[in-house]
Write a protein that holds these residues in place. Structure first.
Motif, PDB file in Angstrom:
ATOM      1  N   GLU A 107       0.387  -1.009  -0.275  1.00  0.00           N
ATOM      2  CA  GLU A 107      -0.280  -0.012  -0.421  1.00  0.00           C
ATOM      3  C   GLU A 107       0.936   1.294   0.222  1.00  0.00           C
ATOM      4  O   GLU A 107       0.525   2.080  -0.738  1.00  0.00           O
ATOM      5  CB  GLU A 107      -1.632   0.123   1.584  1.00  0.00           C
ATOM      6  CG  GLU A 107      -2.339   1.032   1.056  1.00  0.00           C
ATOM      7  CD  GLU A 107      -2.432   1.256   2.742  1.00  0.00           C
ATOM      8  OE1 GLU A 107      -3.859   2.197   2.760  1.00  0.00           O
ATOM      9  OE2 GLU A 107      -2.229   0.286   3.292  1.00  0.00           O
ATOM     10  N   THR A 108       1.681   1.351   0.840  1.00  0.00           N
ATOM     11  CA  THR A 108       2.587   2.678   0.935  1.00  0.00           C
ATOM     12  C   THR A 108       3.446   3.128  -0.606  1.00  0.00           C
ATOM     13  O   THR A 108       4.255   3.720  -0.889  1.00  0.00           O
ATOM     14  CB  THR A 108       3.899   1.840   1.574  1.00  0.00           C
ATOM     15  OG1 THR A 108       3.370   1.620   2.962  1.00  0.00           O
ATOM     16  CG2 THR A 108       4.877   3.765   1.932  1.00  0.00           C
ATOM     17  N   THR A 126       2.229   1.363  -3.611  1.00  0.00           N
ATOM     18  CA  THR A 126       1.294   2.170  -4.509  1.00  0.00           C
ATOM     19  C   THR A 126       0.351   2.301  -4.305  1.00  0.00           C
ATOM     20  O   THR A 126      -1.137   2.747  -5.106  1.00  0.00           O
ATOM     21  CB  THR A 126       1.050   0.203  -4.773  1.00  0.00           C
ATOM     22  OG1 THR A 126       0.160  -0.295  -4.164  1.00  0.00           O
ATOM     23  CG2 THR A 126       1.954  -0.324  -5.476  1.00  0.00           C
ATOM     24  N   GLY A 127      -0.594   2.698  -3.309  1.00  0.00           N
ATOM     25  CA  GLY A 127      -1.194   2.957  -2.799  1.00  0.00           C
ATOM     26  C   GLY A 127      -2.616   2.244  -2.718  1.00  0.00           C
ATOM     27  O   GLY A 127      -3.828   2.925  -2.720  1.00  0.00           O
ATOM     28  N   LYS A 128      -2.398   1.378  -3.332  1.00  0.00           N
ATOM     29  CA  LYS A 128      -3.683   0.133  -3.171  1.00  0.00           C
ATOM     30  C   LYS A 128      -3.717  -0.548  -1.644  1.00  0.00           C
ATOM     31  O   LYS A 128      -2.420  -1.645  -1.692  1.00  0.00           O
ATOM     32  CB  LYS A 128      -3.673  -0.366  -4.331  1.00  0.00           C
ATOM     33  CG  LYS A 128      -4.418  -1.570  -4.762  1.00  0.00           C
ATOM     34  CD  LYS A 128      -4.620  -2.147  -6.629  1.00  0.00           C
ATOM     35  CE  LYS A 128      -5.295  -3.018  -6.228  1.00  0.00           C
ATOM     36  NZ  LYS A 128      -7.046  -2.379  -6.789  1.00  0.00           N
ATOM     37  N   ASP A 129      -4.694  -0.872  -1.393  1.00  0.00           N
ATOM     38  CA  ASP A 129      -4.544  -1.107   0.041  1.00  0.00           C
ATOM     39  C   ASP A 129      -5.987  -2.752   0.258  1.00  0.00           C
ATOM     40  O   ASP A 129      -6.779  -2.456  -0.634  1.00  0.00           O
ATOM     41  CB  ASP A 129      -5.382  -0.580   1.358  1.00  0.00           C
ATOM     42  CG  ASP A 129      -5.879  -1.109   2.425  1.00  0.00           C
ATOM     43  OD1 ASP A 129      -5.559  -2.549   2.387  1.00  0.00           O
ATOM     44  OD2 ASP A 129      -6.290  -0.403   3.490  1.00  0.00           O
ATOM     45  N   LEU A 130      -4.798  -3.578  -0.650  1.00  0.00           N
ATOM     46  CA  LEU A 130      -6.005  -4.923  -1.108  1.00  0.00           C
ATOM     47  C   LEU A 130      -6.682  -5.606   0.122  1.00  0.00           C
ATOM     48  O   LEU A 130      -7.354  -6.273  -0.425  1.00  0.00           O
ATOM     49  CB  LEU A 130      -4.063  -6.090  -1.503  1.00  0.00           C
ATOM     50  CG  LEU A 130      -3.870  -5.533  -2.732  1.00  0.00           C
ATOM     51  CD1 LEU A 130      -2.035  -6.506  -2.696  1.00  0.00           C
ATOM     52  CD2 LEU A 130      -4.206  -5.256  -3.897  1.00  0.00           C
ATOM     53  N   TYR A 131      -5.855  -5.021   1.264  1.00  0.00           N
ATOM     54  CA  TYR A 131      -7.416  -6.061   2.588  1.00  0.00           C
ATOM     55  C   TYR A 131      -8.705  -5.507   2.674  1.00  0.00           C
ATOM     56  O   TYR A 131      -9.523  -5.938   2.847  1.00  0.00           O
ATOM     57  CB  TYR A 131      -6.161  -5.732   3.460  1.00  0.00           C
ATOM     58  CG  TYR A 131      -6.610  -6.992   4.719  1.00  0.00           C
ATOM     59  CD1 TYR A 131      -7.071  -8.252   4.514  1.00  0.00           C
ATOM     60  CD2 TYR A 131      -7.718  -6.377   5.805  1.00  0.00           C
ATOM     61  CE1 TYR A 131      -7.482  -9.113   5.848  1.00  0.00           C
ATOM     62  CE2 TYR A 131      -8.306  -7.406   6.762  1.00  0.00           C
ATOM     63  CZ  TYR A 131      -8.777  -8.678   6.515  1.00  0.00           C
ATOM     64  OH  TYR A 131      -8.913  -9.217   7.719  1.00  0.00           O
TER      65      TYR A 131
END
Length: 532
Positions: A124-125, A127-132
């Motif tokens: 997330e840090t 790419t900015g994408k929160d998979l969870y």
């Protein structure tokens, strides 16, 4: 570690489930584990998490669906990581729920959950994408379908989440930052720390400095701590500037103090920049301060979106951020991330989410935004009958049907100054409602399209449909209370990113508990004609 999907979904010949007696098997199938195993676990999508692992051939990962399922069950029963690992080894309920009854050895170790969280944080840090977050929302949508909730009607509310930290006075905050920097220097180069600063490394020094002196000595203590802070800044410069302790000390001093004529003192309101994002405690430097409804909050805020159906409700969307963020901005982000639906959806909120701009943004996504209250100044009801051009910058007709003599628009205020012939307003039946100013030749009125829209919306608040929707929104008021009392959201790990991850697990557990009650017929639901 390479990524591999979990193929061990079927019962094998040496499966522990086969060794159960008929009575034991029936008890297991009537428990929560059966519902989790058959209806939630298969819905966990592992594929998006393949980016967390190497694409080179190496030792395969622990099954992602087992990890995510374990994280949800962990919050369901308020367990620690170690307790979850232990229960999976010894309790058949957990093995059955996570489809690991055929495993020779259970796949979770003491570090599995922590390492998975770290992988998600790092991704997330980067790419900015929160998979969870996406996974938990997907599971919420899956549960909604199983409960027959079509997500046509939703309700939204926010909640304050207290950071798991102590409230510090300004003296305590300064002391802790100075002490941490002193301990860092002492640990790295003991001889470098001056004798007068070594007391910060002693076990009982905090209590001695903060509590064991009279209140009237507080100013002297602050002066002494600030002097020690300046000495540490000079001592650490060029040596420890990359350390967390040094950066927090610099931040604390920049926010809490000013330097005048070479002397450092505490900052006052007159000095300015006493903002809500100032550090509250170095143990959680991301936590922010907010005063809401007469209460002080230090921590974060969550925004919850719950889909409502005839037989229950489930959280299908959530956000987690600084507590200084407004409900309106949460709403805008949620709407912007929503795909436009073919069928009109209804989103019911309280007055904090109101605003004509928000309603227009929602309408673009085919969402009807219904707010149960309106913030700001009340607009006279008669304003709803004024007509405007398409841009909303010119009044074309008044409630009596008259066209204005002139209508000018002010971009700075968003208001229209409208003038009518004096004779038309002077004897108009709506004069006592519009309250125009009567001059020698004309009558003038200052009005805006926003005020007219506000008055029009206020009219809808008296309809039976609106009252039904308002009753639906009231149900979400219980969610923050349950998340606090049952899932202990005010005692989550410190830090915004970590807190958001744990909050997501708690939402997953909250949704599953609701779904289990639904499956077992344990819930009591009030039917609503708008939903049915």
């Amino acid at each position: 570690m390479s990524f591999k999907t979990n193929e061990a979904q079927q019962i094998s010949l040496n499966d522990a489930f086969l060794n159960l007696t008929e009575r034991e098997r029936k008890a297991l199938q009537n428990s929560w584990a059966e519902t989790f195993s058959e209806e939630l676990f298969p819905a966990i999508d592992e594929k998006p998490f393949n980016v967390l692992y190497s694409d080179k051939a190496s030792r395969p990962n622990t099954p992602v669906n087992v990890i995510i399922g374990a994280l949800i069950i962990k919050e369901l029963f308020d367990l620690s990581d170690d307790e979850m690992v232990e229960n999976l080894m010894l309790d058949l309920h957990y093995q059955y729920a996570l489809h690991t009854t055929s495993f020779e050895e259970q796949p979770l170790s003491d570090k599995t959950l922590a390492r998975f969280r770290r992988r998600c944080y790092d991704y997330e840090t980067l790419t900015g994408k929160d998979l969870y977050h996406d996974c938990i929302e997907s599971l919420g949508g899956h549960i909604a379908k199983l409960m027959g909730i079509n997500q046509r009607i939703k309700r939204m509310d926010s909640m304050m989440i207290e950071a798991n930290m102590k409230k510090l006075s300004r003296l305590e905050l300064l002391y802790v930052c100075v002490a941490r920097a002193a301990m860092l220097v002492n640990a790295e180069q003991k001889d470098l720390l001056p004798e007068n600063l070594r007391h910060y490394c002693e076990k009982d020094d905090y209590n001695r400095v903060i509590y064991h002196t009279r209140n009237e000595d507080s100013e002297e203590k602050i002066v002494a701590v600030l002097s020690d802070a300046d000495a540490l800044l000079e001592l650490c410069s060029g040596k420890y500037e990359d350390s967390t302790e040094y950066r927090l000390l610099v931040r604390c001093l920049s926010e809490q103090t000013v330097v005048e004529e070479g002397i450092r003192r505490l900052r006052t309101k007159e000095d300015g920049t006493m903002t809500s994002d100032m550090m509250q405690n170095p143990s959680d430097p991301e936590a922010t301060f907010r005063r809401k409804a007469g209460k002080e909050h230090r921590g974060y805020a969550a925004n919850l979106e719950e889909s409502v159906g005839e037989k229950g409700s489930v959280v299908t969307g959530y956000q987690y951020d600084d507590n200084t963020r407004s409900d309106s901005s949460f709403l805008k982000e949620s709407i912007e991330n929503t795909e436009k639906a073919d069928e009109t959806a209804v989103l019911v909120t309280d007055g904090a989410y109101s605003g004509e701009d928000n309603r227009k943004l929602a309408a673009e996504k085919n969402i009807e935004l219904v707010t149960t209250d309106l913030l700001g100044k009340e607009a006279p009801d008669i304003y709803a009958d004024f007509e405007y051009d398409e841009e909303g910058k010119k009044v074309t007709r008044c409630p009596a049907g008259y066209e204005p003599k002139n209508s000018s628009y002010s971009p700075s205020t968003g208001q229209c100054t409208v003038s009518f012939e004096k004779s038309k307003c002077e004897h108009c039946r709506f004069r006592d409602k519009c309250h125009p100013k009567i001059y020698k030749r004309v009558a003038k009125l200052v009005i805006s399209k926003k005020a007219s829209d506000r008055a029009a919306y206020a009219r809808t608040m008296h309809t039976e449909r609106f009252r039904n929707l308002a009753r639906i929104r009231n149900g979400i008021e219980t969610v923050p209370s349950v998340l606090r009392k049952v899932y202990h959201v005010d005692r989550m790990p410190r830090g915004k990113q970590r807190g958001k991850f744990f909050f997501g697990s708690k939402i997953g557990a909250f949704n599953f508990r609701k779904f289990f009650s639904f499956r077992k017929g344990l819930g009591h639901y009030a039917e609503n004609p708008l939903i049915a």
